[in-house]
Design an enzyme around this catalytic site. Structure first.
Site, PDB file in Angstrom:
ATOM      1  N   LYS A  33       0.815  -1.215   0.000  1.00 10.34           N
ATOM      2  CA  LYS A  33       0.000   0.000   0.000  1.00 10.34           C
ATOM      3  C   LYS A  33       0.846   1.260   0.000  1.00 10.34           C
ATOM      4  O   LYS A  33       0.589   2.194  -0.774  1.00 10.34           O
ATOM      5  CB  LYS A  33      -0.918  -0.027   1.228  1.00 10.34           C
ATOM      6  CG  LYS A  33      -1.622   1.279   1.535  1.00 10.34           C
ATOM      7  CD  LYS A  33      -2.484   1.151   2.766  1.00 10.34           C
ATOM      8  CE  LYS A  33      -1.698   0.987   4.025  1.00 10.34           C
ATOM      9  NZ  LYS A  33      -0.929   2.191   4.428  1.00 10.34           N
ATOM     10  N   THR A  34       1.852   1.306   0.858  1.00  8.68           N
ATOM     11  CA  THR A  34       2.686   2.513   0.960  1.00  8.68           C
ATOM     12  C   THR A  34       3.426   2.777  -0.334  1.00  8.68           C
ATOM     13  O   THR A  34       3.561   3.925  -0.766  1.00  8.68           O
ATOM     14  CB  THR A  34       3.688   2.369   2.127  1.00  8.68           C
ATOM     15  OG1 THR A  34       2.962   2.114   3.336  1.00  8.68           O
ATOM     16  CG2 THR A  34       4.504   3.629   2.300  1.00  8.68           C
ATOM     17  N   ASP A 225      -4.784   8.070   3.044  1.00  4.65           N
ATOM     18  CA  ASP A 225      -4.308   6.754   3.474  1.00  4.65           C
ATOM     19  C   ASP A 225      -5.232   6.213   4.566  1.00  4.65           C
ATOM     20  O   ASP A 225      -5.838   6.981   5.309  1.00  4.65           O
ATOM     21  CB  ASP A 225      -2.879   6.897   4.003  1.00  4.65           C
ATOM     22  CG  ASP A 225      -2.213   5.553   4.259  1.00  4.65           C
ATOM     23  OD1 ASP A 225      -2.698   4.532   3.741  1.00  4.65           O
ATOM     24  OD2 ASP A 225      -1.195   5.526   4.981  1.00  4.65           O
ATOM     25  N   GLU A 226      -5.338   4.884   4.665  1.00  7.64           N
ATOM     26  CA  GLU A 226      -6.128   4.220   5.719  1.00  7.64           C
ATOM     27  C   GLU A 226      -7.547   4.783   5.780  1.00  7.64           C
ATOM     28  O   GLU A 226      -8.048   5.138   6.859  1.00  7.64           O
ATOM     29  CB  GLU A 226      -5.431   4.385   7.091  1.00  7.64           C
ATOM     30  CG  GLU A 226      -3.997   3.892   7.139  1.00  7.64           C
ATOM     31  CD  GLU A 226      -3.867   2.380   7.177  1.00  7.64           C
ATOM     32  OE1 GLU A 226      -4.889   1.688   6.946  1.00  7.64           O
ATOM     33  OE2 GLU A 226      -2.763   1.887   7.420  1.00  7.64           O
ATOM     34  N   GLN A 256      -9.551  -4.274   7.639  1.00  2.02           N
ATOM     35  CA  GLN A 256      -8.728  -3.810   8.759  1.00  2.02           C
ATOM     36  C   GLN A 256      -9.337  -2.578   9.441  1.00  2.02           C
ATOM     37  O   GLN A 256      -8.626  -1.793  10.060  1.00  2.02           O
ATOM     38  CB  GLN A 256      -7.310  -3.507   8.271  1.00  2.02           C
ATOM     39  CG  GLN A 256      -6.590  -4.734   7.726  1.00  2.02           C
ATOM     40  CD  GLN A 256      -5.148  -4.458   7.361  1.00  2.02           C
ATOM     41  OE1 GLN A 256      -4.321  -4.165   8.225  1.00  2.02           O
ATOM     42  NE2 GLN A 256      -4.829  -4.557   6.083  1.00  2.02           N
ATOM     43  N   ARG A 616      -0.147  -9.758  10.880  1.00  2.65           N
ATOM     44  CA  ARG A 616       1.112  -9.096  11.270  1.00  2.65           C
ATOM     45  C   ARG A 616       2.282 -10.061  11.118  1.00  2.65           C
ATOM     46  O   ARG A 616       3.431  -9.641  11.095  1.00  2.65           O
ATOM     47  CB  ARG A 616       1.077  -8.630  12.734  1.00  2.65           C
ATOM     48  CG  ARG A 616       0.012  -7.624  13.132  1.00  2.65           C
ATOM     49  CD  ARG A 616      -0.075  -6.444  12.214  1.00  2.65           C
ATOM     50  NE  ARG A 616      -1.066  -6.668  11.178  1.00  2.65           N
ATOM     51  CZ  ARG A 616      -1.122  -6.007  10.035  1.00  2.65           C
ATOM     52  NH1 ARG A 616      -0.219  -5.091   9.766  1.00  2.65           N
ATOM     53  NH2 ARG A 616      -2.060  -6.254   9.142  1.00  2.65           N
TER      54      ARG A 616
END
Length: 774
Positions: A33-34, A225-226, A256, A616
């Site tokens: 994503k980043t 973002d997010e 998420q 994670r």
């Protein structure tokens, strides 16, 4: 630019190069994503968008900083520096400082953190003579915060029949009045809290269309973002800014979305395509982080949710180990099992360091037993999201001086420093100041400037002390225009007497505070140097305060590279990754939480939280649960979490009865050998054959052999020994299962030496131990 684009997979490339209209990028866990956000901004710059016309909103300063650094490596520092990139709060505070006069605030307004907000609310409730057992400060603060994030102003709150009835039902009918007084005091102090940064930005754009139009034209492309973590206020600001040009790209993962308790609304991402007609959806489904087993297990879990944007995440990494499920007899034993697993995995030739492990739990209260177990094993650990540097008392005290220098009407900061270091201005005097300010609807500073005019009822001695304090602050305000920020900071800590006060204490705690003070001065100096390097003509105290007031716990994790096991709540783990993840406490009423049981929507968020925990992990994921847990003052029987059944069994490693028995027999042989060796070591060589201790050991080993033979031939071990005696398998409420090595003493003093599976050897007084035969 082509060189960088070639590093993207096909889905990532499509998401990066599309800029014709609104787009939604659904980014599965570990899908890059980043990288997509970074390359998209670089691509927009390459396409001719001026850097200052691009607005990129994140949730942490750390994320913004990392993205800006990556972008700078592609397009150069000069362009990256001019981007409007930062957290929602930092960007909106920047806008509000420029347009503060529209709302009646000073441009150098103070930003109250949660502690400041709580302190002011306590003062107001005390003035209103409200019972703090009824009006609990946390509840009141949460009510006001939720109202602001829902864009409910004081006036709207007072006019809402539903909210007033809810407050009456909660036996807190005066919440609206508290909210009203709180906002008035904040305005009076020239301060906004974190929630105000969103509320006031919305009010600014709502009431002053010319300001909204200005920023609509200024920001030609918006990225968020997010997006699944946005609340209503954030969503509405973004919608207003992008309403005309529709050039907006949001990135997130509905799977998420775990922050509803902070006001996050999953509907913002689920309904994005309806809010922006013609929206193009891109799905990033390749997971670069985890093994295939972990990804497949996570998929099988999250597919049980009904509210979701369907996607199938996949991995091309190695298959890896199945997710292992481990049960413990009690929560106490669970801690030692976890510590044992970490030690075992490090010794297995895998070359794992302690920093390769993370222990995740649903609630902070679970950490105590885990910490104890790790300490007993001499395993170093850190609690992630602990008290941040700028929240430490000595630092907050100094920062409060800085706040008053920049904004003398800051009530909370002024109250904090008025008698620090001690200068003989007590609580009674402070309360008189507050009363005078409240009666005349002015700030404390205004009263301090002319106590007689506001009829402050103090004697001449106290008046002199207040006058000296005011003069000290005024001297700092004068120097604020003359000295550099680091020079002024040094003057403040010296002339207030803080340095002398802290350096008199030579205790460990005192030395720690001195080191923190030195670190603060160092931090201010580094901040000034960096800003000057970035091209700022001068750096003032207000600039530094704006920076530190918006920091988050993640931004202050100084030990992130330390070789320690990381412990944290699952909520805190979002966005992080570790080679090995152990998720503990997977029991009903704990994970999922008891508070989620009656709501399908809440259960689905708990399932998303579990999904976050599993994803994670890069290489190994262990899930543990206890059959009993000490809660609410007593030990309660627990049942495994429903979420364990949501994961397809083919992706789990759950020890079978047979394998458990094999382990049991193997350990029993070890116990026999270790026990005999232990007793022989206690005996002199020449007494080996005559010592009663050795004779007892031989007798016990013989007894163990009989029990082992009986078990191997299918005999009933419990039936063989109806009473507790050496060789019996027993269960203890805290330590779990083990084997009796020795019994000594008589009557009330009778003791048993037990070798527990996960705790090693312990000697227990039988009248208290409550051992039961297995």
């Amino acid at each position: 630019m082509e060189e960088y684009l070639s590093q993207l997979n096909e889905s990532q490339l499509q998401a990066v190069t599309y800029s014709e209209g609104p787009s939604l990028v659904i980014a599965g866990a570990g899908s890059g994503k980043t990288r997509v956000l970074t390359y998209k901004i670089a691509y927009l710059l390459h396409q001719g968008f001026p850097p200052q016309s691009i607005l990129a909103l994140t949730f942490t300063n750390k994320a913004a900083r990392e993205m800006k650094e990556r972008i700078a490596s592609i397009v150069g520092e000069q362009q990256a520096r001019r981007l409007w990139m930062g957290t929602f709060h930092s960007i909106f505070s920047r806008i509000l400082r420029s347009e503060a006069s529209y709302l009646g605030y000073p441009s150098a307004f103070t930003i109250y953190d949660s502690a400041d907000s709580k302190s002011l609310l306590k003062s107001i409730m005390k003035e209103m003579q409200l019972d703090d057992k009824v009006y609990r400060i946390g509840t009141v603060q949460s009510r006001i915060s939720n109202a602001k994030n829902s864009l409910i102003t004081v006036k709207a709150y007072e006019q809402s029949k539903e909210l007033i009835e809810a407050d009456q039902h909660s036996k807190m009918p005066l919440i609206a009045e508290i909210y009203k007084r709180y906002q008035a005091r904040c305005k009076q102090a020239g301060a906004m809290d974190f929630d105000d940064l969103l509320l006031q930005t919305n009010i600014l754009f709502r009431d002053f269309p010319e300001v909204l139009e200005k920023y609509r034209r200024f920001f030609r492309y918006i990225l968020v973002d997010e997006y699944q973590d946005t609340n209503f206020a954030q969503h509405l600001i973004v919608q207003r800014l992008s309403e005309l040009h529709q050039r907006i790209c949001v990135v997130g993962d509905d799977a998420q979305s775990i922050y509803s308790f902070r006001g996050a609304n999953i509907d913002n991402i689920l309904q994005f395509k309806n809010v922006y007609p013609g929206c193009k959806i891109f799905k990033l489904e390749r997971n670069y982080r985890s093994t295939q087993s972990i990804v497949n297990a996570a998929n099988s879990l999250i597919h049980k949710n009904k509210e979701q944007i369907h996607k199938t995440v996949y991995s091309e990494n190695s298959v890896g180990e199945k997710i292992r499920v481990i049960s413990s007899y009690s929560d106490y034993e669970e801690g030692y099992v976890v510590a044992g697993k970490i030690a075992e995995m490090r010794m297995a030739g895998t070359h794992y360091t302690y920093s390769d492990f993370a222990i995740l739990y649903r609630t902070n209260a679970q950490s105590r037993i885990l910490e104890e177990a790790l300490r007993k094993r001499n395993i170093p650990y850190k609690i992630y999201g602990g008290l941040s540097f700028y929240q430490r008392k000595e630092i907050k005290d100094i920062i409060s001086y800085f706040r008053v220098i920049v904004n003398p009407h800051d009530e909370e900061a002024l109250k904090r420093i008025i008698n620090y270091p001690t200068r003989g201005i007590g609580e009674t005097t402070v309360n008189k100041l507050i009363a005078a300010a409240s009666d005349n609807e002015v700030s404390l500073w205004t009263v301090l400037q002319d106590p007689a005019a506001y009829k402050l009822p103090v004697n001449s001695g106290t008046a002199n002390k207040l006058n000296a304090f005011r003069e000290l602050l005024e001297s700092f305000m004068l120097k604020n225009d003359q000295l550099s920020v680091e020079e002024l900071a040094a003057v403040v800590v010296k002339e207030t007497g803080i340095v002398g006060s802290l350096f008199q204490d030579r205790s460990v705690e005192g030395i720690s505070k001195q080191e923190n003070l030195q670190e603060l001065i160092k931090g201010i100096s580094e901040f000034a140097e960096l800003k000057l390097e970035e091209g700022a003509e001068s750096v003032k105290l207000a600039d530094f305060l704006s920076e530190v007031s918006l920091l988050t716990d993640q931004d202050n994790d100084k030990n992130e590279n330390a070789n320690k096991v990381t412990m944290m709540t699952v909520h805190a783990a979002k966005g992080l990754e570790f080679k090995n993840v152990i998720v503990v406490g997977l029991e009903e009423d704990l994970f999922p939480s008891l508070m989620a049981k009656d709501s399908l929507r809440a259960i689905e968020e708990e399932r998303r939280l579990f999904y976050v925990a599993i994803t994670r992990a890069e290489e190994n994921c262990l899930l543990t649960y206890a059959k009993s847990r000490f809660r609410n003052g007593q030990s309660s029987i627990c049942s495994p979490s429903r979420f364990l059944k949501d994961i397809d069994a083919e992706f789990l490693d759950i020890p079978s009865v047979a394998s458990a028995e094999d382990t049991f027999q193997s350990k029993r042989a070890e116990y026999q050998s270790a026990a005999l060796s232990s007793f022989r070591n206690q005996t002199k060589a020449e007494d080996v054959f005559s010592s009663p201790v050795t004779a007892a050991a031989q007798q016990r080993v013989s007894h163990l052999t009989k029990i082992n033979d009986a078990a191997s031939s299918g005999g009933n071990v419990s039936a063989l020994n109806s009473n507790l005696q050496p060789g019996c398998r027993v269960r203890h409420e805290r330590f779990g299962e083990g084997e009796i090595l020795q019994i000594e003493g008589t009557d009330a003093n009778q003791k048993a030496t037990v070798l527990f599976d996960n705790f090693g050897q312990k000697q227990l007084l039988l009248k208290f131990a409550k051992l039961t035969l297995v």
